[in-house]
Design a protein around this motif. Structure first.
Motif, PDB file in Angstrom:
ATOM      1  N   GLY A   1      -4.681 -39.841   0.094  1.00 49.89           N
ATOM      2  CA  GLY A   1      -3.253 -39.869  -0.207  1.00 49.89           C
ATOM      3  C   GLY A   1      -2.523 -39.002   0.789  1.00 49.89           C
ATOM      4  O   GLY A   1      -3.041 -38.688   1.863  1.00 49.89           O
ATOM      5  N   SER A   2      -1.301 -38.604   0.448  1.00 51.74           N
ATOM      6  CA  SER A   2      -0.553 -37.751   1.372  1.00 51.74           C
ATOM      7  C   SER A   2      -1.235 -36.393   1.542  1.00 51.74           C
ATOM      8  O   SER A   2      -1.086 -35.737   2.564  1.00 51.74           O
ATOM      9  CB  SER A   2       0.880 -37.566   0.895  1.00 51.74           C
ATOM     10  OG  SER A   2       0.897 -36.982  -0.386  1.00 51.74           O
ATOM     11  N   LYS A   3      -1.981 -35.977   0.519  1.00 56.30           N
ATOM     12  CA  LYS A   3      -2.818 -34.772   0.634  1.00 56.30           C
ATOM     13  C   LYS A   3      -4.261 -35.213   0.401  1.00 56.30           C
ATOM     14  O   LYS A   3      -4.620 -35.612  -0.712  1.00 56.30           O
ATOM     15  CB  LYS A   3      -2.416 -33.732  -0.407  1.00 56.30           C
ATOM     16  CG  LYS A   3      -3.283 -32.503  -0.369  1.00 56.30           C
ATOM     17  CD  LYS A   3      -2.874 -31.486  -1.402  1.00 56.30           C
ATOM     18  CE  LYS A   3      -3.788 -30.287  -1.284  1.00 56.30           C
ATOM     19  NZ  LYS A   3      -3.461 -29.268  -2.270  1.00 56.30           N
ATOM     20  N   ASP A   4      -5.066 -35.197   1.436  1.00 53.28           N
ATOM     21  CA  ASP A   4      -6.466 -35.600   1.295  1.00 53.28           C
ATOM     22  C   ASP A   4      -7.214 -34.577   0.461  1.00 53.28           C
ATOM     23  O   ASP A   4      -7.112 -33.370   0.692  1.00 53.28           O
ATOM     24  CB  ASP A   4      -7.131 -35.753   2.662  1.00 53.28           C
ATOM     25  CG  ASP A   4      -6.610 -36.962   3.421  1.00 53.28           C
ATOM     26  OD1 ASP A   4      -6.099 -37.881   2.760  1.00 53.28           O
ATOM     27  OD2 ASP A   4      -6.704 -36.974   4.655  1.00 53.28           O
TER      28      ASP A   4
ATOM     29  N   GLU B   1      -5.276 -29.668  -7.035  1.00 49.72           N
ATOM     30  CA  GLU B   1      -6.024 -30.886  -6.732  1.00 49.72           C
ATOM     31  C   GLU B   1      -6.401 -31.636  -8.003  1.00 49.72           C
ATOM     32  O   GLU B   1      -6.354 -32.864  -8.043  1.00 49.72           O
ATOM     33  CB  GLU B   1      -7.282 -30.564  -5.906  1.00 49.72           C
ATOM     34  CG  GLU B   1      -7.004 -30.200  -4.471  1.00 49.72           C
ATOM     35  CD  GLU B   1      -6.624 -28.735  -4.296  1.00 49.72           C
ATOM     36  OE1 GLU B   1      -6.699 -27.970  -5.277  1.00 49.72           O
ATOM     37  OE2 GLU B   1      -6.231 -28.374  -3.170  1.00 49.72           O
TER      38      GLU B   1
ATOM     39  N   ARG C   1      -3.134 -39.822  -8.954  1.00 54.94           N
ATOM     40  CA  ARG C   1      -4.011 -40.771  -8.272  1.00 54.94           C
ATOM     41  C   ARG C   1      -4.824 -41.638  -9.227  1.00 54.94           C
ATOM     42  O   ARG C   1      -4.999 -42.828  -8.967  1.00 54.94           O
ATOM     43  CB  ARG C   1      -4.940 -40.019  -7.323  1.00 54.94           C
ATOM     44  CG  ARG C   1      -4.184 -39.176  -6.318  1.00 54.94           C
ATOM     45  CD  ARG C   1      -4.533 -39.515  -4.926  1.00 54.94           C
ATOM     46  NE  ARG C   1      -3.755 -38.730  -3.989  1.00 54.94           N
ATOM     47  CZ  ARG C   1      -4.282 -37.885  -3.130  1.00 54.94           C
ATOM     48  NH1 ARG C   1      -5.575 -37.706  -3.074  1.00 54.94           N
ATOM     49  NH2 ARG C   1      -3.494 -37.235  -2.299  1.00 54.94           N
TER      50      ARG C   1
ATOM     51  N   ARG D   1      -2.713 -44.446 -10.640  1.00 57.74           N
ATOM     52  CA  ARG D   1      -2.458 -45.430  -9.584  1.00 57.74           C
ATOM     53  C   ARG D   1      -3.675 -46.328  -9.383  1.00 57.74           C
ATOM     54  O   ARG D   1      -3.560 -47.558  -9.288  1.00 57.74           O
ATOM     55  CB  ARG D   1      -2.123 -44.696  -8.284  1.00 57.74           C
ATOM     56  CG  ARG D   1      -2.004 -45.602  -7.071  1.00 57.74           C
ATOM     57  CD  ARG D   1      -1.923 -44.814  -5.789  1.00 57.74           C
ATOM     58  NE  ARG D   1      -3.220 -44.219  -5.455  1.00 57.74           N
ATOM     59  CZ  ARG D   1      -3.411 -43.437  -4.418  1.00 57.74           C
ATOM     60  NH1 ARG D   1      -2.407 -43.117  -3.626  1.00 57.74           N
ATOM     61  NH2 ARG D   1      -4.611 -42.956  -4.162  1.00 57.74           N
TER      62      ARG D   1
END
Length: 172
Positions: A52-55, A74, A82, A85
């Motif tokens: 995502g925008s932050k791995d 996280e 996540r 989604r």
């Protein structure tokens, strides 16, 4: 130059209709194939949650799935953003697969899609009707009118097929 004619007995065994087994010939092959596809799906789900925008590293994703602590950023991202989604994507994909299989079964055509029956056009027409006549301007309104239009066209097609199958005259 001589020409020889072939008979039905000259056809190799693999092409005879009685010996064809299909894509997966045995139950064992189908089971192995299903297990491999499920493993690929599980890996894809993990990567979908991790990217995502932050791995987020896979180890952190697995830790968040095992024992979540929403105070950790996280874990919060995994559980609140996540995972929903990814699960929504799985549900939508399964729904599209089932609807595609149903439309192919109803038409008895392995290449059938909603465009052939006019389901897409019916949905678009009802959305345009909703905007022009009822002043619908929200996404939710568009979705419901599209659903109604697709349903009307599908039911109409099915009723026509039923009427034609019971008719004594030709119905095309």
């Amino acid at each position: 130059m001589t020409t020889t004619m072939t008979t039905g007995t000259d056809v190799p065994t693999r092409f005879r209709s009685g010996s064809r087994r299909g894509v997966a010939g045995t139950t064992a092959r189908r089971s192995v194939g299903l297990l491999v596809l499920l493993a690929v799906l599980a890996v894809a789900v993990l990567f979908s949650v991790a990217v995502g925008s932050k791995d987020i590293p896979l180890s952190t994703v697995l830790e968040a799935l095992r024992n979540s602590d929403l105070a950790i950023d996280e874990h919060f991202i995994v559980w609140e953003m996540r995972l929903p989604r990814t699960l929504t994507g799985l549900a939508v994909g399964a729904g599209l697969a089932v609807s595609g299989a149903l439309i192919q079964a109803l038409t008895r055509n392995p290449l059938a899609d909603p465009g052939i029956l006019g389901v897409n056009a019916g949905a678009a027409f009802f959305v345009a009707l909703g905007v022009a006549v009822f002043g619908v301007s929200s996404i939710t309104g568009y979705v419901w009118f599209a659903f109604l239009g697709a349903l009307v066209v599908t039911v109409g097609w099915r009723l026509k097929r039923w009427r034609c199958s019971t008719a004594t005259w030709s119905c095309s």
